[in-house]
Design a protein around this motif. Structure first.
Motif: not given
Length: 391
Positions: A74-78, A82-87, A91-96
């Motif tokens: 589901h997009p909301a969880l992705r 991604a935001a949690r991973t980046q925080a 660095g950078s981590c996006n939903a895609n």
């Protein structure tokens, strides 16, 4: 005439945890000692009450939760992961660059399925997580053992010498299962550089990252702007929010890699459980304080196990962290026999080290894994007393 059997399956060892569970019906337990089951680290308690209530409401109010969902999640969880991973890592981590899977085991299987074919090789430190070794074996992929040192840490130069034209990936688990050890950030960076130089993948399974002893990012791999070219990250919600039965894991990788992984997921499960994804998202949004408290309790238990094992004559603590302690026992017998004796005489079930090493590696004969996460402090004290009585 019997039906055909894939020879790769025939050559793969049986799952260790069910085997250990069978001992419970085969070996009489001491009548005066309650069983201490330290064979598996999956949480035995249900998710926190607030999460269960949110799940119950969603099951009643959200018709879409019962339907097929997007294959990659589901997009909301992705987005939220991604935001949690980046925080967490910087660095950078996006939903895609995020895909959801039916547990972290499936994340590993999916990643490897896109990287390697029968006859290829994946380097895995020993003692290894047996399900990783099993999937490689069932896929006809050679699991190349990478010996670890006295602290259960793998060596870069030793690993480099094992790389061949058939090597497709290096697979690490940190905090480690079964060893409990945490791989230092510098070591992980060195492995990432090694993988990049050889054009292979570095797979890092961080199922237990929420119980790391270190505050802040466990490593800096996501800080590399090109991290997804050679780094594949695996995660699990099972331990963080006690969602083991709902099977929600995740992969962070290049979008092009996830497009290939989508083929695997669509063929195997179509999509991840809707209620499980809802619960994972709710946990990310609402349970950070609760999870921090869970972490503090696990760290207290880790300290108690460390102190207890080190107080025992003849026992060596090789590693301890997250959910596991890995020890060298003092008995003049192979660890499967020692494990059965511990069950029969001390009422303690733990797994022998032979389950975490290739058959040719006899170091497992002297080793045991203690999955202590479900034992509270008084139970850990009781464990120490029972082991001392047998030593």
């Amino acid at each position: 005439m019997p039906l055909p059997l894939n020879p790769a399956f025939a050559a793969t060892f049986s799952p260790p945890v069910p085997e250990a569970r069978r001992w419970l019906s085969e070996i009489p337990l001491p009548p005066d000692l309650p069983l201490m089951n330290l064979s598996q680290a999956a949480p035995v308690d249900p998710p926190p009450a607030a999460l269960r209530q949110a799940m119950a409401k969603a099951l009643e109010d959200d018709p879409g939760i019962h339907l097929y969902g997007p294959v990659l999640g589901h997009p909301a969880l992705r987005e939220r992961l991604a935001a949690r991973t980046q925080a967490l890592y910087g660095g950078s981590c996006n939903a895609n660059q995020i895909a959801l899977t039916s547990g972290c085991n499936q994340a590993f299987c999916a990643a490897v399925a896109t990287l390697a074919a029968s006859g290829d090789q994946v380097i895995v430190p020993t003692p290894w997580y047996f399900n990783h070794a099993m999937w490689l074996s069932m896929s006809g992929i050679e699991a190349v053992p990478l010996p670890t040192d006295s602290s259960l840490l793998p060596d870069i130069e030793t690993c480099a010498a094992l790389i061949t034209k058939r090597t497709k990936a290096i697979a690490l688990v940190t905090p480690n299962n079964p060893g409990g050890v945490e791989y230092p950030a510098a070591l992980l960076s060195a492995f990432a550089d090694l993988a990049s130089r050889h054009g292979i993948a570095l797979i890092v399974d961080e199922t237990y990252r929420d119980f790391h002893t270190q505050d802040g990012p466990p490593h800096t791999l996501f800080a590399n702007p090109d991290w997804d070219q050679h780094f594949i990250h695996l995660y699990s919600f099972s331990k963080a929010y006690r969602l083991t039965g709902h099977r929600v894991g995740a992969i962070a990788a290049a979008p092009a890699r996830l497009a290939e992984i989508e083929k695997f997921l669509d063929t195997v499960t179509i999509c991840v459980s809707g209620p499980g994804q809802m619960a994972a998202l709710w946990g990310l949004e609402n349970l950070q304080d609760w999870l921090a408290q869970e972490r503090r309790e696990i760290l207290r238990r880790r300290e108690a196990v460390t102190t207890g094992i080190r107080s025992l004559r003849g026992w060596d603590l090789l590693g301890c962290g997250a959910y596991f302690a890995y020890v060298r026992h003092p008995f003049d017998a192979a660890s499967p026999d020692v494990a059965k004796r511990l069950l029969a005489e001390a009422g303690v079930l733990m797994l022998p080290g032979t389950m975490f090493r290739p058959e040719t590696d006899r170091r497992g004969d002297q080793e045991l894994r203690i999955a202590f996460a479900n034992a509270d402090l008084p139970q850990i004290a009781t464990l120490t007393d029972r082991l001392r009585a047998l030593s």
